[in-house]
Design an enzyme around this catalytic site. Sequence first.
Site, PDB file in Angstrom:
ATOM      1  N   ASN A   1      -0.606   1.011  -3.916  1.00 17.50           N
ATOM      2  CA  ASN A   1      -1.233   1.626  -5.078  1.00 17.50           C
ATOM      3  C   ASN A   1      -1.119   3.139  -4.894  1.00 17.50           C
ATOM      4  OD1 ASN A   1      -2.881   2.571  -7.099  1.00 17.50           O
ATOM      5  ND2 ASN A   1      -4.783   1.751  -6.250  1.00 17.50           N
ATOM      6  N   TRP A   2      -0.158   3.706  -5.607  1.00 21.10           N
ATOM      7  CA  TRP A   2       0.089   5.144  -5.434  1.00 21.10           C
ATOM      8  C   TRP A   2      -1.003   6.000  -6.069  1.00 21.10           C
ATOM      9  CZ3 TRP A   2       5.850   7.097  -5.933  1.00 21.10           C
ATOM     10  CH2 TRP A   2       6.548   6.747  -4.776  1.00 21.10           C
ATOM     11  N   LYS A   3      -1.841   5.391  -6.897  1.00 22.21           N
ATOM     12  CA  LYS A   3      -2.865   6.154  -7.641  1.00 22.21           C
ATOM     13  C   LYS A   3      -2.183   7.330  -8.344  1.00 22.21           C
ATOM     14  CE  LYS A   3      -6.228   4.452  -4.434  1.00 22.21           C
ATOM     15  NZ  LYS A   3      -7.496   4.595  -3.791  1.00 22.21           N
TER      16      LYS A   3
ATOM     17  N   HIS B   1      -9.761  -1.601 -11.118  1.00 19.49           N
ATOM     18  CA  HIS B   1      -9.937  -0.862  -9.862  1.00 19.49           C
ATOM     19  C   HIS B   1     -11.263  -0.094  -9.930  1.00 19.49           C
ATOM     20  CE1 HIS B   1      -9.328   1.981  -6.634  1.00 19.49           C
ATOM     21  NE2 HIS B   1      -8.367   1.186  -6.188  1.00 19.49           N
TER      22      HIS B   1
ATOM     23  N   GLU C   1     -12.050   2.757  -9.081  1.00 17.14           N
ATOM     24  CA  GLU C   1     -11.929   4.140  -9.577  1.00 17.14           C
ATOM     25  C   GLU C   1     -11.912   4.162 -11.098  1.00 17.14           C
ATOM     26  OE1 GLU C   1      -8.477   5.201  -7.290  1.00 17.14           O
ATOM     27  OE2 GLU C   1      -9.679   5.198  -5.460  1.00 17.14           O
TER      28      GLU C   1
ATOM     29  N   GLU D   1     -11.876  -5.320  -2.740  1.00 15.94           N
ATOM     30  CA  GLU D   1     -11.851  -3.937  -2.279  1.00 15.94           C
ATOM     31  C   GLU D   1     -13.265  -3.371  -2.223  1.00 15.94           C
ATOM     32  OE1 GLU D   1      -7.787  -1.951  -2.978  1.00 15.94           O
ATOM     33  OE2 GLU D   1      -9.017  -1.599  -4.724  1.00 15.94           O
TER      34      GLU D   1
ATOM     35  N   GLY E   1     -10.303   4.676   0.514  1.00 13.52           N
ATOM     36  CA  GLY E   1      -9.993   6.091   0.745  1.00 13.52           C
ATOM     37  C   GLY E   1     -10.934   6.784   1.712  1.00 13.52           C
TER      38      GLY E   1
ATOM     39  N   SER F   1      -8.649   1.214   2.916  1.00 12.98           N
ATOM     40  CA  SER F   1      -8.249   1.850   4.181  1.00 12.98           C
ATOM     41  C   SER F   1      -7.427   0.932   5.087  1.00 12.98           C
ATOM     42  CB  SER F   1      -9.468   2.402   4.920  1.00 12.98           C
ATOM     43  OG  SER F   1     -10.118   3.380   4.129  1.00 12.98           O
TER      44      SER F   1
ATOM     45  N   GLY G   1      -3.671   1.851  -0.633  1.00  8.08           N
ATOM     46  CA  GLY G   1      -3.626   3.149  -1.299  1.00  8.08           C
ATOM     47  C   GLY G   1      -2.921   4.175  -0.432  1.00  8.08           C
TER      48      GLY G   1
END
Length: 257
Positions: free
Chosen positions: A13-15, A99, A101, A171, A177, A217, A238
């Site tokens: 997941n490159w975000k 997600h 976020e 998650e 992160g 992580s 991520g």
Amino acid sequence: MNKKYRRCIIAGNWKMNRTPSQVRGFVEELRGAMPASLRGCSVVLCVPATHLHALSSLRSRRIAVGAQNVSEFESGAHTGEISAEMLRDLDVRYCIVGHSERRQDNHETDKMVSAKVCALLDKGITPIICVGETLEQRERELTLEHIAYQVKAALSGLNAEQVRRCVIAYEPVWAIGTGRTATAGQAEEVCYAIREMLRTRYGALISRKVSILYGGSMNGDNCAELLAQPDIDGGLIGGASLRSGEFAKIVAAGCAE
Ligand code: PGA
């Protein structure tokens, strides 16, 4: 152990990172660093919408194209949104939904998550449905209750055959992160509970087939222990997916399972 019934999926997941012109170089590096045989393990790269064309035009047979979001609407007056049909046209095979976020930053509700899951399934794209508890919920021992609620809401209205085509990613919000990974035991406990819930609602056949991933992580050092758990079928990665060598290490650990 029933792992043989389901696919191992290692999804990056490159975000909101990198640029479209960096996609080709990264994929070349990753291809060079991944094991020669993926042994049935699916490798997915979920990139920002602006990068999708660059990734899909590489036509890699070993790296599937993934998106990070989709509109719950089919088409029409929704400025700035991207439909499942548009993703399909770019050969997108997977799409992250819900997600944490997006739930936080974009106020994405369970109802929206459920509508997005339907929109994707309708176009033959696999949703990677994210669920996870906050630190406060964990400390108050509300983890399993919260996860059950989120999973039920995301799958509401789907029949068993549609559920079989979903991927669920556990998650924990406090592990994303932060460098603070759930222990293998904590992650397995929740992934097992999700599978049990799928079993009671949709039957053993379906629950055995749905891939459940861990995210938060995960890196080259901790992946082997997490991926060895009986109910963890892969990872949603991520930070570590932005480094080709590190990501390839996680792919290798997934292939070894
Ligand atoms: P992380 O992110 O690996 O950087 O913790 C995982 C995710 O948010 O999907």
